[in-house]
Design an enzyme around this catalytic site. Structure first.
Site, short mmCIF file in Angstrom:
data_model
loop_
_atom_site.label_atom_id
_atom_site.label_comp_id
_atom_site.label_asym_id
_atom_site.label_seq_id
_atom_site.Cartn_x
_atom_site.Cartn_y
_atom_site.Cartn_z
CE LYS A 43 1.54 1.85 3.75
NZ LYS A 43 1.77 1.40 4.99
CG ASN A 86 10.35 -11.56 0.17
OD1 ASN A 86 9.51 -12.29 0.26
ND2 ASN A 86 11.77 -11.37 -0.52
CB SER A 166 7.25 -9.58 -0.45
OG SER A 166 6.91 -8.65 -1.05
N GLY A 171 10.23 -3.92 5.93
CA GLY A 171 9.99 -2.60 6.77
C GLY A 171 10.44 -1.33 5.51
N GLY A 173 8.01 0.80 4.68
CA GLY A 173 6.94 2.03 4.41
C GLY A 173 5.36 1.79 3.19
N GLY A 175 3.91 -1.34 4.08
CA GLY A 175 3.29 -2.63 3.68
C GLY A 175 3.04 -3.68 3.54
CB SER A 176 6.09 -6.07 3.44
OG SER A 176 6.71 -5.72 5.35
CB SER A 177 4.04 -6.11 8.25
OG SER A 177 3.36 -4.59 8.57
CD GLU A 221 0.18 -5.10 9.28
OE1 GLU A 221 0.98 -5.64 9.50
OE2 GLU A 221 -0.06 -3.83 9.72
CG ASP A 232 -0.13 -0.53 6.27
OD1 ASP A 232 -0.62 0.86 6.30
OD2 ASP A 232 1.09 -0.59 7.35
N1 LIG Z 1 8.31 -11.32 2.43
C1 LIG Z 1 7.92 -11.28 4.23
N2 LIG Z 1 8.90 -12.29 4.56
C2 LIG Z 1 8.95 -12.47 6.07
N3 LIG Z 1 8.68 -11.50 6.71
C3 LIG Z 1 7.98 -10.70 6.29
C4 LIG Z 1 7.27 -9.95 4.54
N4 LIG Z 1 6.67 -9.09 4.40
C5 LIG Z 1 6.85 -8.55 5.76
N5 LIG Z 1 7.54 -9.43 6.84
C6 LIG Z 1 7.35 -9.04 8.53
O1 LIG Z 1 6.95 -7.68 8.43
C7 LIG Z 1 7.93 -7.22 9.22
C8 LIG Z 1 8.12 -5.21 8.78
O2 LIG Z 1 6.96 -4.73 8.92
P1 LIG Z 1 6.72 -3.03 9.32
O3 LIG Z 1 5.61 -2.62 9.73
O4 LIG Z 1 7.86 -2.55 10.04
O5 LIG Z 1 7.71 -2.33 7.74
P2 LIG Z 1 6.39 -2.38 6.52
O6 LIG Z 1 4.64 -2.90 6.53
O7 LIG Z 1 7.09 -2.84 4.94
O8 LIG Z 1 6.36 -1.18 6.20
P3 LIG Z 1 4.53 0.49 6.53
O9 LIG Z 1 4.19 -1.18 8.29
O10 LIG Z 1 5.95 1.31 7.79
O11 LIG Z 1 3.98 0.11 6.25
C9 LIG Z 1 9.43 -7.65 8.47
O12 LIG Z 1 10.17 -6.85 10.36
C10 LIG Z 1 9.10 -8.59 9.15
O13 LIG Z 1 8.49 -9.19 10.42
C1 LIG Z 2 2.56 4.51 10.62
C2 LIG Z 2 1.11 3.86 10.17
O1 LIG Z 2 0.04 4.88 10.72
C3 LIG Z 2 1.60 3.31 9.15
C4 LIG Z 2 2.69 2.22 8.52
O2 LIG Z 2 1.57 2.09 7.70
C5 LIG Z 2 1.01 2.71 11.38
C6 LIG Z 2 -0.69 2.81 11.45
O3 LIG Z 2 -1.40 2.51 11.07
O4 LIG Z 2 -0.79 1.34 12.50
MG LIG Z 3 4.16 -2.39 8.33
#
Ligand SMILES: Nc1ncnc2c1ncn2[C@@H]1O[C@H](COP(=O)(O)OP(=O)(O)OP(=O)(O)O)[C@@H](O)[C@H]1O
Ligand SMILES: C[C@@](O)(CCO)CC(=O)[O-]
Ligand SMILES: [Mg+2]
Length: 424
Positions: A43, A86, A166, A171, A173, A175-177, A221, A232
């Site tokens: 996202k 990954n 993926s 990590g 920003g 929305g990978s999590s 999440e 997200d």
């Molecule tokens: N493809 C993947 N394989 C394994 N773990 C993953 C994968 N994608 C996400 N993760 C998990 O999600 C965590 C990253 O989540 P985090 O919320 O910190 O970052 P994000 O979701 O990429 O960014 P944001 O929440 O700001 O959009 C990683 O530390 C891991 O635990």
């Molecule tokens: C920083 C934040 O607003 C967005 C992360 O993609 C956290 C959330 O909404 O859970």
């Molecule tokens: Mg995240």
């Protein structure tokens, strides 16, 4: 970074992500005996990150970079394997060992998904051999998987082999999590018979099924983020463009096509830590921080108004308003403490070419978006990209809006995904 273009080619048909009412073929048994392929999009938050955690409005859109999951029945019927190429993680557990954990996790089928309790998380950390305060990439991913597996499949733990790969940077920003949690929740709900398995690739899950996927993904999440707003995972589930506030999800049915330059500063950060930092500031200086969050809320409202007024194509004046909103919000995000020198450099570089940028997601590094007007000279985009690449950043031009969680047949998977699954 994987090729971002495959979905923009096949996913631009708007009915793909906006028409969500479908008929499905249900499986009768609790377990499938064939492969399942599921994907969920990353996202981009246009406006409202962080403020949304405190009840303000966020506008978010699906991104055409996705997380893919392959689920197969386990080879020997007695184990569960999770393979996460990954992050270089591959772990196997015996079902008989996991069975002992079930009484602490399983909800009755009628009950709503519950969030993980601190005791459950401690229990899982001990089981998986992680130390107590651990927050590294692997342990968060594994804990989220185990939590969802035990909670969703607790009635009859199936033997499975799961690979999650993926196109999204982890990590950063985007929305990978959430894409990770949504694809795991959807695959486990489908394989345990709690939602249907649509008979064809172009048939989507029903609204009720999407709501169930979304609420389980939200629990995943919580394991990874601590205190997520849910925006997200809502985008990972429904895709398209959403207005999100205090758990209320409203798809924005029609939005103009927006082109952006997406840039990853490659500076690692943790969403969980950044969200906790904003909360601390808000508690320390409520009178100062609350008006900033309210102003961010007003920016989201104004942005939505402009987008809806410009559905048939934004005017020059409307583009100017969107650019100003981006600039104001980027300042606000610095004020609430989620900026970073890497993002300042990025904003300066794009401003020098007349373009406007803001961080997206949790900030502290990670990714930013730069709005591109339709008449922008390709040479300007090339010059900006070159300048940003010289800082070690990765950037790619893309349009926003992508389908939500989807089921795939193996023959329809993009090449990079098939290659990664074959190698896994
Ligand atoms: N493809 C993947 N394989 C394994 N773990 C993953 C994968 N994608 C996400 N993760 C998990 O999600 C965590 C990253 O989540 P985090 O919320 O910190 O970052 P994000 O979701 O990429 O960014 P944001 O929440 O700001 O959009 C990683 O530390 C891991 O635990
Ligand atoms: C920083 C934040 O607003 C967005 C992360 O993609 C956290 C959330 O909404 O859970
Ligand atoms: Mg995240």
């Amino acid at each position: 970074m994987a090729d971002a273009d495959w979905l923009s080619e096949r996913g631009r048909d708007e009915s793909d992500w906006r028409g969500m009412t479908v008929a499905c073929t249900c499986v009768g048994s609790m377990m499938v005996d064939r492969e399942l392929f599921v994907s969920a999009p990353g996202k981009v938050i246009l406006h409202g990150e962080h403020a949304v955690v405190h009840g303000k409005v966020a506008l978010a859109v699906g991104l055409n970079l996705r997380t893919f999951l392959r689920l197969r029945p386990g080879k020997d019927n007695g184990t569960v394997e999770i393979n996460l190429p990954n992050i270089g993680t591959k772990l196997t557990w015996k079902i008989s060992d996991l069975q002992a954990l079930v009484p602490s996790f399983h909800n009755s089928p009628e009950s709503k998904p519950l969030g993980p309790s601190p005791e459950q998380l401690d229990f899982l950390k001990t089981f998986a051999g992680f130390s107590n305060g651990t927050t590294d990439t692997e342990s968060l991913a594994v804990l989220a998987f185990l939590y969802l597996y035990l909670s969703i499949c607790g009635q009859a733990l199936p033997s499975l082999e799961i690979v999650v790969w993926s196109q999204l940077p982890t990590g950063a920003g985007l929305g990978s999590s959430a894409a990770y949690s949504v694809s795991i929740a959807a695959a486990l709900l489908a394989t345990s018979g709690k939602i249907s398995i649509p008979a064809q690739e172009n048939i989507r899950w029903t609204q009720a099924e999407l709501t169930l996927i979304n609420s389980w993904a939200f629990q995943g999440e919580k394991v990874i983020h601590g205190n997520p707003s849910g925006v997200d995972n809502a985008v990972g589930t429904w895709g398209g463009a959403l207005r999100f506030q205090a758990g209320e999800i409203n798809p924005i049915e029609r939005v103009p096509v927006l082109e952006i330059l997406l840039t990853n500063t490659c500076v690692p950060r943790s969403t969980k830590t950044l969200v906790a930092g904003v909360k601390d500031k808000l508690l320390k200086f409520p009178g100062i921080m609350e008006p900033v969050l309210s102003s961010i809320n007003a920016i989201s409202e104004e942005c939505q108004r402009v987008l809806q007024a410009g559905v048939e194509g934004l005017t020059i004046e409307q583009y100017s308003v969107l650019e100003e909103l981006i600039d104001i919000n980027q300042h606000h995000l610095n004020v609430i403490g989620v900026g970073h020198p890497s993002l300042d450099r990025l904003c300066q570089a794009t401003t020098s070419h007349g373009l406007h940028s803001k961080l997206t997601g949790a900030g502290g590094g990670g990714c930013a978006i730069t709005l591109l007007r339709p008449d922008i000279e390709p040479s300007v985009v090339d010059a900006v990209k070159q300048e940003l690449s010289a800082y070690g950043y990765q950037c790619w031009r893309t349009s926003i809006g992508a389908p939500g969680v989807s089921l795939h047949s193996s023959s329809m998977l993009p090449e990079d995904v098939t290659r990664s699954f074959n190698k896994a």
